[in-house]
Design a protein around this motif. Structure first.
Motif, PDB file in Angstrom:
ATOM      1  N   GLY A  54     -28.863 -24.152  60.302  1.00  0.00           N
ATOM      2  CA  GLY A  54     -27.710 -23.449  59.744  1.00  0.00           C
ATOM      3  C   GLY A  54     -26.447 -23.606  60.572  1.00  0.00           C
ATOM      4  N   LEU A  55     -26.565 -23.476  61.893  1.00  0.00           N
ATOM      5  CA  LEU A  55     -25.384 -23.628  62.742  1.00  0.00           C
ATOM      6  C   LEU A  55     -24.859 -25.058  62.708  1.00  0.00           C
ATOM      7  N   PHE A  56     -25.767 -26.016  62.643  1.00  0.00           N
ATOM      8  CA  PHE A  56     -25.351 -27.421  62.565  1.00  0.00           C
ATOM      9  C   PHE A  56     -24.542 -27.653  61.291  1.00  0.00           C
ATOM     10  N   THR A  57     -25.047 -27.164  60.159  1.00  0.00           N
ATOM     11  CA  THR A  57     -24.327 -27.382  58.907  1.00  0.00           C
ATOM     12  C   THR A  57     -23.017 -26.601  58.890  1.00  0.00           C
ATOM     13  N   GLN A  58     -22.983 -25.421  59.498  1.00  0.00           N
ATOM     14  CA  GLN A  58     -21.722 -24.671  59.596  1.00  0.00           C
ATOM     15  C   GLN A  58     -20.701 -25.446  60.423  1.00  0.00           C
ATOM     16  N   ARG A  59     -21.147 -26.024  61.529  1.00  0.00           N
ATOM     17  CA  ARG A  59     -20.226 -26.780  62.381  1.00  0.00           C
ATOM     18  C   ARG A  59     -19.774 -28.062  61.689  1.00  0.00           C
ATOM     19  N   LEU A  60     -20.667 -28.697  60.925  1.00  0.00           N
ATOM     20  CA  LEU A  60     -20.269 -29.877  60.154  1.00  0.00           C
ATOM     21  C   LEU A  60     -19.140 -29.520  59.196  1.00  0.00           C
ATOM     22  N   ALA A  61     -19.288 -28.383  58.505  1.00  0.00           N
ATOM     23  CA  ALA A  61     -18.274 -27.955  57.538  1.00  0.00           C
ATOM     24  C   ALA A  61     -16.966 -27.573  58.221  1.00  0.00           C
ATOM     25  N   SER A  62     -17.053 -26.808  59.308  1.00  0.00           N
ATOM     26  CA  SER A  62     -15.835 -26.303  59.949  1.00  0.00           C
ATOM     27  C   SER A  62     -15.039 -27.392  60.661  1.00  0.00           C
ATOM     28  N   THR A  63     -15.675 -28.486  61.036  1.00  0.00           N
ATOM     29  CA  THR A  63     -14.974 -29.572  61.727  1.00  0.00           C
ATOM     30  C   THR A  63     -14.564 -30.702  60.787  1.00  0.00           C
ATOM     31  N   GLY A  64     -15.009 -30.632  59.532  1.00  0.00           N
ATOM     32  CA  GLY A  64     -14.680 -31.680  58.568  1.00  0.00           C
ATOM     33  C   GLY A  64     -15.654 -32.845  58.554  1.00  0.00           C
ATOM     34  N   VAL A  65     -16.653 -32.821  59.418  1.00  0.00           N
ATOM     35  CA  VAL A  65     -17.610 -33.931  59.492  1.00  0.00           C
ATOM     36  C   VAL A  65     -18.513 -33.965  58.252  1.00  0.00           C
ATOM     37  N   ALA A  66     -18.682 -32.826  57.582  1.00  0.00           N
ATOM     38  CA  ALA A  66     -19.504 -32.793  56.363  1.00  0.00           C
ATOM     39  C   ALA A  66     -18.965 -33.759  55.312  1.00  0.00           C
ATOM     40  N   ALA A  67     -17.660 -33.978  55.289  1.00  0.00           N
ATOM     41  CA  ALA A  67     -17.065 -34.905  54.321  1.00  0.00           C
ATOM     42  C   ALA A  67     -17.584 -36.326  54.521  1.00  0.00           C
ATOM     43  N   GLU A  86     -26.676 -23.315  69.963  1.00  0.00           N
ATOM     44  CA  GLU A  86     -26.350 -22.129  70.769  1.00  0.00           C
ATOM     45  C   GLU A  86     -26.347 -22.469  72.263  1.00  0.00           C
ATOM     46  N   SER A  87     -27.320 -23.229  72.692  1.00  0.00           N
ATOM     47  CA  SER A  87     -27.414 -23.622  74.101  1.00  0.00           C
ATOM     48  C   SER A  87     -26.208 -24.478  74.502  1.00  0.00           C
ATOM     49  N   TYR A  88     -25.860 -25.437  73.665  1.00  0.00           N
ATOM     50  CA  TYR A  88     -24.710 -26.301  73.950  1.00  0.00           C
ATOM     51  C   TYR A  88     -23.432 -25.473  74.061  1.00  0.00           C
ATOM     52  N   GLU A  89     -23.230 -24.596  73.084  1.00  0.00           N
ATOM     53  CA  GLU A  89     -21.992 -23.816  73.062  1.00  0.00           C
ATOM     54  C   GLU A  89     -21.916 -22.827  74.229  1.00  0.00           C
ATOM     55  N   THR A  90     -23.072 -22.353  74.685  1.00  0.00           N
ATOM     56  CA  THR A  90     -23.100 -21.442  75.832  1.00  0.00           C
ATOM     57  C   THR A  90     -22.795 -22.178  77.133  1.00  0.00           C
ATOM     58  N   THR A  91     -23.339 -23.372  77.281  1.00  0.00           N
ATOM     59  CA  THR A  91     -23.199 -24.087  78.549  1.00  0.00           C
ATOM     60  C   THR A  91     -22.011 -25.042  78.613  1.00  0.00           C
ATOM     61  N   VAL A  92     -21.610 -25.613  77.467  1.00  0.00           N
ATOM     62  CA  VAL A  92     -20.563 -26.630  77.464  1.00  0.00           C
ATOM     63  C   VAL A  92     -19.285 -26.136  76.796  1.00  0.00           C
ATOM     64  N   GLY A  93     -19.442 -25.481  75.654  1.00  0.00           N
ATOM     65  CA  GLY A  93     -18.281 -25.025  74.891  1.00  0.00           C
ATOM     66  C   GLY A  93     -18.458 -25.325  73.423  1.00  0.00           C
ATOM     67  N   PRO A  94     -17.412 -25.111  72.641  1.00  0.00           N
ATOM     68  CA  PRO A  94     -17.508 -25.311  71.193  1.00  0.00           C
ATOM     69  C   PRO A  94     -17.881 -26.741  70.816  1.00  0.00           C
ATOM     70  N   ILE A  95     -18.635 -26.843  69.748  1.00  0.00           N
ATOM     71  CA  ILE A  95     -18.995 -28.151  69.198  1.00  0.00           C
ATOM     72  C   ILE A  95     -17.771 -28.712  68.472  1.00  0.00           C
ATOM     73  N   THR A  96     -17.402 -29.916  68.804  1.00  0.00           N
ATOM     74  CA  THR A  96     -16.256 -30.568  68.165  1.00  0.00           C
ATOM     75  C   THR A  96     -16.750 -31.653  67.203  1.00  0.00           C
ATOM     76  N   ALA A  97     -15.829 -32.164  66.408  1.00  0.00           N
ATOM     77  CA  ALA A  97     -16.170 -33.260  65.497  1.00  0.00           C
ATOM     78  C   ALA A  97     -16.684 -34.470  66.275  1.00  0.00           C
ATOM     79  N   LEU A 100     -20.302 -33.849  67.119  1.00  0.00           N
ATOM     80  CA  LEU A 100     -21.144 -33.946  65.919  1.00  0.00           C
ATOM     81  C   LEU A 100     -21.322 -35.389  65.463  1.00  0.00           C
ATOM     82  N   ASN A 101     -20.301 -36.202  65.644  1.00  0.00           N
ATOM     83  CA  ASN A 101     -20.413 -37.608  65.228  1.00  0.00           C
ATOM     84  C   ASN A 101     -21.448 -38.372  66.043  1.00  0.00           C
ATOM     85  N   TYR A 102     -21.784 -37.883  67.241  1.00  0.00           N
ATOM     86  CA  TYR A 102     -22.873 -38.502  68.015  1.00  0.00           C
ATOM     87  C   TYR A 102     -24.226 -38.277  67.343  1.00  0.00           C
TER      88      TYR A 102
END
Length: 115
Positions: A54-67, A86-97, A100-102
């Motif tokens: 769910g978080l992955f798909t939310q981040r895909l949508a919010s960053t535009g990568v879902a397109a 959750e682990s990534y965002e806690t230790t590194v920061g927000p997920i960016t496009a 996600l493209n990786y």
């Protein structure tokens, strides 16, 4: 042979929906109680819950990568579970496009090709 598919049956290797819509409905790997559950009287194999995407798909949508995933494929997606996001965002920061493209590889990559 009795088990051979009919020539008129389409191969089940392609999806009729785009990959983003498919990801939204997937359940991730099951989690079991394991040793922690045994200590409190649970059976080791009792299902604790699912770690979904769910978080992955939310981040895909919010960053535009879902397109990208809604476009012409095929794509191979290495989808991180909610716990991984959750682990990534806690230790590194927000997920960016860019991050996600990786997780998205153009083309079909078989599991045997991944090491």
């Amino acid at each position: 042979s009795a088990f051979a598919p009919s020539a008129s049956i389409r191969a089940a290797t392609s999806l009729d929906a785009n990959i983003y819509d498919t990801l939204v409905g997937l359940e991730g790997p099951g989690q079991v109680w394991g040793a922690d559950g045994i200590a409190v009287g649970k059976e080791e194999a009792d299902l604790k819950g699912y770690d979904n995407f769910g978080l992955f798909t939310q981040r895909l949508a919010s960053t535009g990568v879902a397109a990208t995933l809604a476009g012409a494929g095929p794509f191979t997606v290495f989808a991180p579970t909610d716990t991984a996001i959750e682990s990534y965002e806690t230790t590194v920061g927000p997920i960016t496009a860019d991050v996600l493209n990786y997780c998205i590889v153009p083309g079909n990559v078989s599991s045997g090709a991944v090491s």
